[in-house]
Design an enzyme around this catalytic site. Structure first.
Site, mmCIF file in Angstrom:
data_model
loop_
_atom_site.group_PDB
_atom_site.id
_atom_site.type_symbol
_atom_site.label_atom_id
_atom_site.label_comp_id
_atom_site.label_asym_id
_atom_site.label_seq_id
_atom_site.Cartn_x
_atom_site.Cartn_y
_atom_site.Cartn_z
ATOM 1 N N PRO A 213 0.821 -1.209 0.000
ATOM 2 C CA PRO A 213 0.000 0.000 0.000
ATOM 3 C C PRO A 213 0.858 1.263 0.000
ATOM 4 C CG PRO A 213 -0.637 -1.481 1.771
ATOM 5 C CD PRO A 213 0.592 -2.042 1.180
ATOM 6 N N GLY A 216 2.164 4.037 -4.719
ATOM 7 C CA GLY A 216 1.864 4.869 -5.882
ATOM 8 C C GLY A 216 1.195 4.139 -7.026
ATOM 9 N N LYS A 217 0.478 3.057 -6.738
ATOM 10 C CA LYS A 217 -0.177 2.315 -7.820
ATOM 11 C C LYS A 217 -1.297 3.139 -8.442
ATOM 12 C CE LYS A 217 -1.084 -1.079 -5.008
ATOM 13 N NZ LYS A 217 -0.336 -0.634 -3.823
ATOM 14 N N THR A 218 -2.136 3.710 -7.592
ATOM 15 C CA THR A 218 -3.220 4.538 -8.098
ATOM 16 C C THR A 218 -2.653 5.736 -8.857
ATOM 17 O OG1 THR A 218 -4.435 3.886 -6.131
ATOM 18 C CG2 THR A 218 -5.350 5.674 -7.414
ATOM 19 N N GLU A 437 14.666 -0.970 27.096
ATOM 20 C CA GLU A 437 15.144 -0.360 25.856
ATOM 21 C C GLU A 437 16.662 -0.375 25.780
ATOM 22 O OE1 GLU A 437 13.212 0.196 23.432
ATOM 23 O OE2 GLU A 437 11.347 -0.015 24.553
HETATM 24 P P1 ADP Z 1 -1.401 2.890 -3.690
HETATM 25 O O1 ADP Z 1 -2.488 3.015 -4.683
HETATM 26 O O2 ADP Z 1 -0.211 2.137 -4.186
HETATM 27 O O3 ADP Z 1 -1.835 2.385 -2.362
HETATM 28 P P2 ADP Z 1 -1.365 5.716 -3.994
HETATM 29 O O4 ADP Z 1 -1.065 5.829 -5.426
HETATM 30 O O5 ADP Z 1 -2.767 5.912 -3.601
HETATM 31 O O6 ADP Z 1 -0.832 4.337 -3.422
HETATM 32 O O7 ADP Z 1 -0.416 6.704 -3.209
HETATM 33 C C1 ADP Z 1 -0.903 7.603 -2.253
HETATM 34 C C2 ADP Z 1 -0.170 8.926 -2.337
HETATM 35 O O8 ADP Z 1 1.187 8.773 -1.972
HETATM 36 C C3 ADP Z 1 -0.132 9.469 -3.735
HETATM 37 O O9 ADP Z 1 -1.255 10.260 -4.002
HETATM 38 C C4 ADP Z 1 1.126 10.298 -3.738
HETATM 39 O O10 ADP Z 1 0.888 11.564 -3.171
HETATM 40 C C5 ADP Z 1 2.034 9.540 -2.803
HETATM 41 N N1 ADP Z 1 2.943 8.628 -3.517
HETATM 42 C C6 ADP Z 1 2.947 7.286 -3.398
HETATM 43 N N2 ADP Z 1 3.912 6.737 -4.145
HETATM 44 C C7 ADP Z 1 4.524 7.749 -4.784
HETATM 45 C C8 ADP Z 1 5.611 7.800 -5.711
HETATM 46 N N3 ADP Z 1 6.242 6.706 -6.132
HETATM 47 N N4 ADP Z 1 5.989 9.015 -6.154
HETATM 48 C C9 ADP Z 1 5.360 10.117 -5.736
HETATM 49 N N5 ADP Z 1 4.329 10.124 -4.870
HETATM 50 C C10 ADP Z 1 3.913 8.963 -4.379
HETATM 51 ZN ZN ZN Z 2 11.134 -4.223 23.296
HETATM 52 MG MG MG Z 3 -4.464 2.786 -4.241
#
Ligand code: ADP
Ligand code: ZN
Ligand code: MG
Length: 627
Positions: A213, A216-218, A437
């Site tokens: 998660p 940056g897949k979306t 710790e």
């Molecule tokens: P996923 O769909 O993989 O769970 P998202 O694409 O929704 O992740 O990422 C959430 C936010 O995190 C994005 O809108 C962006 O702002 C930031 N982000 C995540 N990965 C990247 C990346 N590789 N480069 C730049 N921004 C990123």
């Molecule tokens: Zn511990």
């Molecule tokens: Mg996503």
């Protein structure tokens, strides 16, 4: 002010229907429940009526299907009623009996059905049904009209047509270069499908983005749409599966229908695992299973069905649980391309930090390289969050730009949750946490594995951590040796061991440490084949969530003897690490005291100070031998 006819009409129509309904309802009420004078007659048990007939006290009786009204010859007592009623029961002998006792009796004429109530009972229920349907149709937001009532089968996809300002491009995504390279090809397909068609190359239909998660897949799939300049349908897998049986499949059909009209375009299905879970492996899921299966089947059918070479519809999907997906989804012609979107490495983190640092005011001299080094394991979303947290901190402290210190503190916030200054430990608890710790820190310092202890803190953070020891890897590591892992286990057990050495007893504070230590030991034996007795076999099945670090994999089918041997081996690894940690802490008992006292004063020790303190620790002979 004149009101336009159009604006006015829907509400007036609705008002009319309402009025009609209310009118019908009232009539219905009256016709059924109007107080009937007959019901005012006192009711008596049937047996009493028979007794009275037998005693010849009944003058006449009037019999209907739901009551018998009868009149007595004289009132049984002063002022008592002479007209009584009873409920008839099935009694064939009654006429004969009445005749014998000289009762005058008559039956009611057969009841004529009331035309009006019959009409109502036929008209009102369908009317209510239609109204309810219309209500739902209106709620699902798909307008009225002829198809209004059917609109829960409409796809809920949001169409995102990239415009110039809000367009996401590959420049907005960093640190995932391989994925970007693969997706550049997809952009090319979408831009010049003719070129591929001319050679006879088959354009891929489905591309599956796989990764943890927040990597940056979306964002990447939006960038593909942005780069290609085509419409982008975005829907989450969970939105297919909803209240109405069969709606999921219908929605899939509808979505592809719409998409074909807008081709070339992209359909993006986020969280594909919500519908694409393996059909065989989903035992134990109760309910909603058939529905998901139907939806999945429809998706497969649709993906097989379209083959517009010149007007491609490309299906992008994202998941963080590729192992759970149905094998049918991954066959050629479906999601045959899989693109790994993994957590960024050092240079990737640096470029992502660059992107987000540009959006805030940075003080001169801020070293983003250091931040990138300290954030191993962060995903893109964590880094974006980190920069934002730092900016918030700077603003709260009335600064006009973000300084290095803000970024450092933001790291800790993201890692360990927000600082909870309000939570106060009891003095004796604080002492236990301190020794615990410091135990981690001393063992961690002496163990191989390339991590250096950067900070010890006994300030409670977040929900559960009472204190923590921050270890930073000195270099980027992809492979761990057996020795490294043994060192990690010993370090994790260092906290509990310190409690044992100092207090002679243990607390509940070490539960998470033990969990993690046992996980590592199990993986060493079951996944990495690091046990000498059991050999290089993988006893764990691939599966489980590799990315989410969830529960470990289920075991392969092994004989009882092997299962016992595995358990023994895991136990042995943990025991040895425990002995090692105990030996180290006994050997460095004075240092343990000294650092613990110091941290009880200061709450936090870090940097050079910590380095100097830990430098005087020494490895005992026995622990070195054990290694
Ligand atoms: P996923 O769909 O993989 O769970 P998202 O694409 O929704 O992740 O990422 C959430 C936010 O995190 C994005 O809108 C962006 O702002 C930031 N982000 C995540 N990965 C990247 C990346 N590789 N480069 C730049 N921004 C990123
Ligand atoms: Zn511990
Ligand atoms: Mg996503």
């Amino acid at each position: 002010m004149p009101i336009r006819q159009d604006d006015n009409r829907p509400s007036r129509r609705f008002g009319l229907i309402n009025l009609l309904l209310i009118g019908f309802g009232v009539l219905l009420l009256f016709s059924n429940f109007l107080p009937n004078p007959a019901t005012q007659v006192p009711r008596v048990p049937y047996s009493l009526f028979i007794d009275q007939v037998n005693d010849d006290t009944v003058r006449r009786a009037y019999i209907t299907s739901d009551q018998i009204r009868y009149e007595l010859k004289e009132a049984p007592a002063e002022g008592a009623p002479t007209v009584l009623a009873t409920t008839p029961i099935f009694d064939m002998d009654l006429p004969q009996r009445l005749e014998q006792h000289g009762v005058e009796f008559a039956a009611a004429p057969p009841r004529k059905p009331n035309f009006f109530t019959t009409l109502l009972s036929w008209v009102v229920p369908p009317l209510i049904f239609i109204l309810v349907l219309q209500f739902f149709a209106r709620r699902s937001g798909m307008g009225g009209g002829a198809q209004g009532a059917l609109s829960f089968t409409k796809s809920k996809a949001r169409v995102y047509v990239p415009d110039e300002e809000s367009r996401v491009t590959f420049a907005d995504v960093a640190g995932v270069d391989e994925a970007k390279a693969e997706l550049t090809e997809i952009v090319d397909f979408l831009k010049k499908p003719e070129r591929y068609a001319a050679i006879g190359a088959r354009i891929p239909k489905g591309v599956l983005l796989v990764g943890p998660p927040g990597t940056g897949k979306t964002l990447l799939s939006k960038a593909v749409a942005g780069e290609a300049g085509v419409p982008f349908f975005i829907i989450s897998g969970s939105e297919f599966v909803e209240l109405f049986v069969g709606a999921g499949a219908a929605r899939v059909r509808d979505l592809f229908e719409e998409a074909k009209k807008k081709a070339p375009c992209i359909i993006f299905i986020d969280e594909l695992d919500a519908i694409g879970k393996s059909r065989s492996g989903s035992m134990g899921v109760v309910g909603g299973n058939d529905e998901r299966e139907q939806t999945l089947n429809q998706l497969l059918t649709e993906m097989d069905g379209f083959s517009a070479q010149d007007k491609p519809v490309i299906v992008l999907a994202a998941t963080n649980q590729p192992e759970t997906l149905d094998a049918a989804l991954l066959r050629p012609g479906r999601f045959d391309r899989q693109v790994l979107v993994d957590r960024p490495d050092l240079s990737g983190r640096r470029t992502i930090l660059d992107i987000y640092a540009k959006k805030v005011k940075l003080a001169p001299g801020v070293d983003l390289d250091r931040i990138a080094q300290a954030t191993a394991g962060f995903a893109g979303a964590d880094l974006a969050n980190l920069v934002n947290e730092a900016a918030l901190l700077a603003a709260r402290n009335m600064r006009t730009s973000v300084e290095q210190g803000d970024l450092n503190e933001a790291i800790e916030r993201v890692v360990a949750g927000l600082e909870k200054k309000s939570r106060v430990l009891q003095p004796d608890e604080k002492k236990v946490v301190a020794y615990h710790e410091v135990g981690h820190a001393i063992v961690g310092h002496l163990m191989p594995g390339g991590s250096k202890v950067a900070k010890i803190s006994i300030v409670p953070r977040g929900m559960s951590a009472l204190g923590y020891t921050l270890q930073l890897p000195t270099e980027e590591r992809f492979l761990n040796s057996k020795e490294d892992l043994e060192g990690q286990i010993a370090t994790l057990l260092g906290g509990r061991s310190a409690e044992e050495v100092v207090f002679g007893e243990v607390t509940t504070g070490a539960a998470n440490d033990l969990q993690r230590a046992t996980d590592i030991a199990e993986q060493m034996v079951g996944t990495f084949g690091m046990s000498e007795t059991l050999g290089p076999l993988a006893y764990d099945k691939q599966g489980g969530s590799r990315f989410l670090g969830g529960p470990t994999n289920p075991r392969r089918v092994v004989s009882d003897a092997t299962a016992q041997a595995i358990d023994k081996e895991v136990r042995g690894l943990v025991d040895r690490a425990h002995d090692r940690a105990l030996a180290i802490l006994r050997h460095n008992r004075d240092l343990l005291e000294r650092i613990s006292q110091e941290i009880l004063d200061k709450e936090v020790i870090e940097g050079d100070e910590l380095k100097d303190l830990l430098a005087s620790s020494t490895m005992p002979e026995e622990a070195a031998v054990a290694a």
